[in-house]
Design an enzyme around this catalytic site. Structure first.
Site, PDB file in Angstrom:
ATOM      1  N   ARG A  38       3.060   7.949  -5.470  1.00  0.00           N
ATOM      2  CA  ARG A  38       3.790   7.935  -6.241  1.00  0.00           C
ATOM      3  C   ARG A  38       4.921   9.073  -5.775  1.00  0.00           C
ATOM      4  NH1 ARG A  38      -1.161   7.157 -10.406  1.00  0.00           N
ATOM      5  NH2 ARG A  38      -1.703   8.064  -8.312  1.00  0.00           N
ATOM      6  N   GLN A  93      13.780  -9.961  -0.771  1.00  0.00           N
ATOM      7  CA  GLN A  93      13.903 -11.204  -1.030  1.00  0.00           C
ATOM      8  C   GLN A  93      14.132 -11.923  -2.041  1.00  0.00           C
ATOM      9  OE1 GLN A  93       9.274 -11.824  -0.246  1.00  0.00           O
ATOM     10  NE2 GLN A  93       8.810 -10.917   1.462  1.00  0.00           N
ATOM     11  N   ARG A 119       2.676   2.156  -2.504  1.00  0.00           N
ATOM     12  CA  ARG A 119       1.260   3.186  -4.368  1.00  0.00           C
ATOM     13  C   ARG A 119       1.013   5.188  -4.077  1.00  0.00           C
ATOM     14  NH1 ARG A 119      -3.153   0.364  -5.419  1.00  0.00           N
ATOM     15  NH2 ARG A 119      -3.376   1.864  -7.051  1.00  0.00           N
ATOM     16  N   GLU A 166       1.148  -0.992  -0.259  1.00  0.00           N
ATOM     17  CA  GLU A 166      -0.050  -0.438  -0.012  1.00  0.00           C
ATOM     18  C   GLU A 166       1.210   1.634  -0.431  1.00  0.00           C
ATOM     19  OE1 GLU A 166      -2.498  -0.406   3.485  1.00  0.00           O
ATOM     20  OE2 GLU A 166      -3.952  -1.503   2.013  1.00  0.00           O
ATOM     21  N   LEU A 167       2.013   1.002   0.733  1.00  0.00           N
ATOM     22  CA  LEU A 167       2.766   2.084   1.076  1.00  0.00           C
ATOM     23  C   LEU A 167       3.643   3.106  -0.603  1.00  0.00           C
ATOM     24  CD1 LEU A 167       4.690   4.354   2.428  1.00  0.00           C
ATOM     25  CD2 LEU A 167       6.059   2.450   3.482  1.00  0.00           C
ATOM     26  N   ARG A 200      -3.449   8.114   5.188  1.00  0.00           N
ATOM     27  CA  ARG A 200      -3.589   7.023   5.038  1.00  0.00           C
ATOM     28  C   ARG A 200      -3.714   6.789   6.707  1.00  0.00           C
ATOM     29  NH1 ARG A 200      -3.776   2.992   1.688  1.00  0.00           N
ATOM     30  NH2 ARG A 200      -2.583   3.363  -0.045  1.00  0.00           N
TER      31      ARG A 200
HETATM   32  C1  FAD Z   1      -9.170   3.628   2.512  1.00  0.00           C
HETATM   33  C2  FAD Z   1      -8.016   3.178   1.145  1.00  0.00           C
HETATM   34  C3  FAD Z   1      -8.184   2.746   0.150  1.00  0.00           C
HETATM   35  C4  FAD Z   1      -7.887   2.419  -0.794  1.00  0.00           C
HETATM   36  N1  FAD Z   1      -8.613   0.969  -1.317  1.00  0.00           N
HETATM   37  C5  FAD Z   1      -7.840   0.744  -2.711  1.00  0.00           C
HETATM   38  C6  FAD Z   1      -8.454  -0.534  -3.480  1.00  0.00           C
HETATM   39  O1  FAD Z   1      -9.571  -0.985  -3.061  1.00  0.00           O
HETATM   40  N2  FAD Z   1      -7.526  -1.026  -4.654  1.00  0.00           N
HETATM   41  C7  FAD Z   1      -6.173   0.175  -5.118  1.00  0.00           C
HETATM   42  O2  FAD Z   1      -5.868  -0.182  -6.328  1.00  0.00           O
HETATM   43  N3  FAD Z   1      -6.126   1.125  -4.582  1.00  0.00           N
HETATM   44  C8  FAD Z   1      -6.902   1.729  -3.190  1.00  0.00           C
HETATM   45  N4  FAD Z   1      -5.860   2.339  -2.553  1.00  0.00           N
HETATM   46  C9  FAD Z   1      -4.687   3.274  -2.602  1.00  0.00           C
HETATM   47  C10 FAD Z   1      -5.307   4.296  -3.520  1.00  0.00           C
HETATM   48  O3  FAD Z   1      -6.079   4.388  -4.437  1.00  0.00           O
HETATM   49  C11 FAD Z   1      -3.923   4.986  -4.216  1.00  0.00           C
HETATM   50  O4  FAD Z   1      -3.218   4.894  -5.224  1.00  0.00           O
HETATM   51  C12 FAD Z   1      -3.086   5.437  -2.932  1.00  0.00           C
HETATM   52  O5  FAD Z   1      -3.600   6.043  -1.689  1.00  0.00           O
HETATM   53  C13 FAD Z   1      -1.909   7.220  -3.211  1.00  0.00           C
HETATM   54  O6  FAD Z   1      -2.583   7.911  -3.589  1.00  0.00           O
HETATM   55  P1  FAD Z   1      -2.632   8.892  -4.534  1.00  0.00           P
HETATM   56  O7  FAD Z   1      -2.739   8.614  -5.935  1.00  0.00           O
HETATM   57  O8  FAD Z   1      -3.439  10.377  -4.364  1.00  0.00           O
HETATM   58  O9  FAD Z   1      -0.795   9.611  -4.136  1.00  0.00           O
HETATM   59  P2  FAD Z   1       0.581  10.000  -5.173  1.00  0.00           P
HETATM   60  O10 FAD Z   1       0.365   8.751  -5.815  1.00  0.00           O
HETATM   61  O11 FAD Z   1       0.987  10.125  -3.939  1.00  0.00           O
HETATM   62  O12 FAD Z   1       0.155  11.024  -5.417  1.00  0.00           O
HETATM   63  C14 FAD Z   1      -0.659  12.194  -5.104  1.00  0.00           C
HETATM   64  C15 FAD Z   1      -1.367  12.962  -5.971  1.00  0.00           C
HETATM   65  O13 FAD Z   1      -0.772  13.864  -6.747  1.00  0.00           O
HETATM   66  C16 FAD Z   1      -1.903  13.262  -7.849  1.00  0.00           C
HETATM   67  N5  FAD Z   1      -1.320  11.996  -9.176  1.00  0.00           N
HETATM   68  C17 FAD Z   1      -0.036  11.461  -8.826  1.00  0.00           C
HETATM   69  N6  FAD Z   1      -0.009  10.751  -9.904  1.00  0.00           N
HETATM   70  C18 FAD Z   1      -0.949  11.212 -11.113  1.00  0.00           C
HETATM   71  C19 FAD Z   1      -1.155  11.259 -12.377  1.00  0.00           C
HETATM   72  N7  FAD Z   1      -0.814  10.102 -12.708  1.00  0.00           N
HETATM   73  N8  FAD Z   1      -2.217  11.723 -13.040  1.00  0.00           N
HETATM   74  C20 FAD Z   1      -2.864  12.617 -12.305  1.00  0.00           C
HETATM   75  N9  FAD Z   1      -2.366  12.928 -11.535  1.00  0.00           N
HETATM   76  C21 FAD Z   1      -1.879  12.536 -10.494  1.00  0.00           C
HETATM   77  C22 FAD Z   1      -2.927  13.207  -7.691  1.00  0.00           C
HETATM   78  O14 FAD Z   1      -3.763  14.578  -7.010  1.00  0.00           O
HETATM   79  C23 FAD Z   1      -2.687  12.643  -6.240  1.00  0.00           C
HETATM   80  O15 FAD Z   1      -4.051  12.194  -5.236  1.00  0.00           O
HETATM   81  C24 FAD Z   1      -6.296   2.607  -1.549  1.00  0.00           C
HETATM   82  C25 FAD Z   1      -6.645   3.801  -0.306  1.00  0.00           C
HETATM   83  C26 FAD Z   1      -7.281   4.018   0.432  1.00  0.00           C
HETATM   84  C27 FAD Z   1      -6.576   5.459   1.362  1.00  0.00           C
END
Ligand code: FAD
Length: 267
Positions: A114, A124, A112, A109-110, A217
């Site tokens: 980006r 591993q 993800r 999860e962490l 988180r």
């Molecule tokens: C409670 C919870 C449940 C979740 N459940 C799932 C699940 O079931 N399945 C799953 O796959 N994931 C799940 N996630 C993960 C979630 O979808 C995100 O991948 C993760 O939280 C990272 O968030 P982010 O993309 O906002 O962060 P970052 O990747 O750090 O991005 C930060 C921000 O930058 C912008 N950004 C980054 N990349 C782009 C881009 N390519 N295009 C446009 N804007 C961009 C967006 O505004 C984004 O919010 C879950 C997360 C939480 C907190």
């Protein structure tokens, strides 16, 4: 009498540990030289924290507002950035965290996150996991019957890993390079290790990205283990740079535990 094989000891971890390994310092001589070169006076701020001072410097550069700062010092300055959502200025502050005692499911999860994050994680493929630790969810650890089921499952998976790693090293005995042979064995054997396997990860992130992480988180909806990590990261950063992270507060959740909240989400 039949020989009894002793069970390997199971190492169980319950808490993440976060080490703040790196923080920034500002080069005061370079800053003074810049101010002198641009007739910007003898600007000084009231924070000793490099991250906070760098952010204020970057923000003031945008308007060349070094000469007559408004009252309130760095806390008020960063508070204003948060209030108006000038989040890009927060990207100049970077922290280096080493995190241990977390599961592979947590790090899945962490990683993800980006934007503004860099990761280096225990491999591993290269590191032997035959005596690794496992992270047990608190809800399972607190129930003797569920704990017993969990321990049996994890022990079986670890035993399978060891047997597979040994068998694979034997299968690859024609490969002279010992490191390559072990890597090939471990990369296949690890397929049976559970999500609970403990891992270590080095995380570098800027303050804007860390704030987003804390909000996602540290939220009530987040997985319990990563929320616990988010709380630990928040407490560490709040001590380290209170002007940057002091707007967060902890709230008690009805089902137990705490969540991180702020009025300045996703700046
Ligand atoms: C409670 C919870 C449940 C979740 N459940 C799932 C699940 O079931 N399945 C799953 O796959 N994931 C799940 N996630 C993960 C979630 O979808 C995100 O991948 C993760 O939280 C990272 O968030 P982010 O993309 O906002 O962060 P970052 O990747 O750090 O991005 C930060 C921000 O930058 C912008 N950004 C980054 N990349 C782009 C881009 N390519 N295009 C446009 N804007 C961009 C967006 O505004 C984004 O919010 C879950 C997360 C939480 C907190």
């Amino acid at each position: 009498m039949a020989e009894v094989e002793s069970e390997p000891v199971l190492h169980i971890v319950n808490q993440p540990k976060v080490y703040l390994l790196g923080r920034q310092v500002i080069d005061e001589e370079a800053l003074a030289e810049f101010l002198a070169d641009h007739d910007a006076g003898h600007w000084a701020t009231d924070t000793e924290i490099g991250a906070e001072k760098l952010i204020e410097t970057a923000g003031r550069l945008c308007y060349m507002s070094f000469q007559r700062p408004r009252p309130g010092g760095n806390k008020a300055y960063i508070g204003h950035l948060l209030a108006v959502g000038h989040g890009s200025v927060l990207e100049h502050a970077v922290f280096n965290l080493l995190i241990t005692g977390v599961s592979r499911s947590l790090t899945h999860e962490l990683v993800r996150h980006r934007a503004g994050f860099g990761f280096s994680q225990l491999s591993q493929r290269f590191v032997d996991e035959s005596e690794c630790s496992f992270v047990e969810p608190t809800v399972i650890a607190s129930d003797p019957e569920l704990h017993r089921i969990w321990v049996e499952a994890v022990q079986a998976r670890q035993a399978a890993y060891c047997a597979l790693a040994d068998g694979l090293v034997e299968k690859y005995r024609h490969i002279d390079d010992k490191t390559l042979r072990r890597k090939m064995a471990r990369e296949a054997a690890r397929s049976v290790l559970p999500n609970a396997t403990e891992t270590k990860i080095f995380v570098t992130a800027n303050a804007r990205a860390l704030r987003h992480f804390l909000e996602m988180r540290g939220d009530a909806a987040a997985d319990v283990e990563i929320r616990r990590l988010a709380l630990a990261v928040y407490k560490l950063l709040e001590r380290e740079a209170p002007n940057l992270f002091g707007d967060y507060r902890l709230v008690d959740l009805p089902e137990g535990g705490q969540a991180v909240v702020t009025e300045h989400r996703k700046v």
